[in-house]
Design a protein around this motif. Structure first.
Motif: not given
Length: 247
Positions: A113-123, A126-138
């Protein structure tokens, strides 16, 4: 007279002998009855003991069959417990391998995503951030984590096969502006101001927006209407960046 006395004495003696014999016979009969009663009683006791022994034997056979069934059941439960323990060890080992694999999938998606064309950047961020937080949830199972990561990959894959128009904020030189973006798969990303007096397309090699001329802005405006299904598809003249060929 003497003879009569003798006869009388003999008769009395004989009668006494008869009476004694009868008495002894009666006594013997009574004793026989008592003996028979004892014999009958012993026979009843013997029969009762035999019946009790027979019933005890039947109960013992039933108990032996029950014990054998319980032993088979216990053996089966032990085998099932062993299978469960083996499965649990396999699951733990699999989780120990899957969790790092899922984390690598998120890292790869983040880099993409960081190297891709910068479309829908915020969306997308945010999806990536949710995935990262999910990995730490038991409270989220490994299966659910895998499903959500694959869903994110599916969404990213679909971006390359459709035409989409959306409003967003253009950050660049000067103040941020509200513009209409047009994404042509992953081939091209364009923007047009709401007044239509300025537009541009993203140049990946230079990581910046390149201005469009008036004719190109007209084509972009038509393309946006097509993306919004406001007009039927038509041939559009828009600049497209050729893919880079690596040596």
């Amino acid at each position: 007279m003497l003879l009569a006395c003798l006869l009388l004495s003999a008769s009395v003696a004989a009668q006494r002998a008869v009476d004694q014999a009868l008495q002894e016979q009666l006594s013997a009969q009574q004793q026989g009855v008592q003996v028979q009663k004892r014999i009958d009683k012993l026979d009843d006791q013997t029969q009762a003991m035999f019946d009790e022994y027979r019933n005890g034997t039947v109960r013992l056979e039933d108990l032996s069959a029950y014990v054998a069934q319980m032993e088979r059941l216990v053996d089966d439960q032990k085998a099932e417990m062993h299978r469960k323990e083996t499965q649990m060890r396999d699951i733990v080992e699999m989780q120990q391998q899957i969790v790092p694999f899922l984390q690598r999938m998120i890292d790869v998606l983040d880099e993409f995503v960081s190297l891709d064309t910068p479309f829908l950047a915020e969306e997308r961020l945010q999806r990536l951030q949710q995935l990262k937080q999910m990995m730490h949830r038991s409270d989220v199972s490994v299966t659910e984590k895998y499903r959500r990561i694959m869903e994110a990959y599916r969404v990213e894959a679909e971006y390359g096969h459709n035409l989409e128009s959306y409003q967003g904020t253009l950050n660049g030189e000067g103040e941020p502006r509200s513009v209409e973006f047009l994404r042509l798969g992953r081939v091209g990303l364009y923007y047009l101001t709401l007044k239509g007096d300025e537009g541009g397309f993203w140049m990946p090699s230079e990581q910046k927006w390149i201005a469009l001329d008036a004719a190109q802005r007209d084509s972009l405006e038509k393309a946006i209407r097509v993306a919004k299904k406001q007009t039927p598809p038509d041939l559009l003249m828009l600049p497209v960046v050729a893919p880079e060929v690596k040596p």
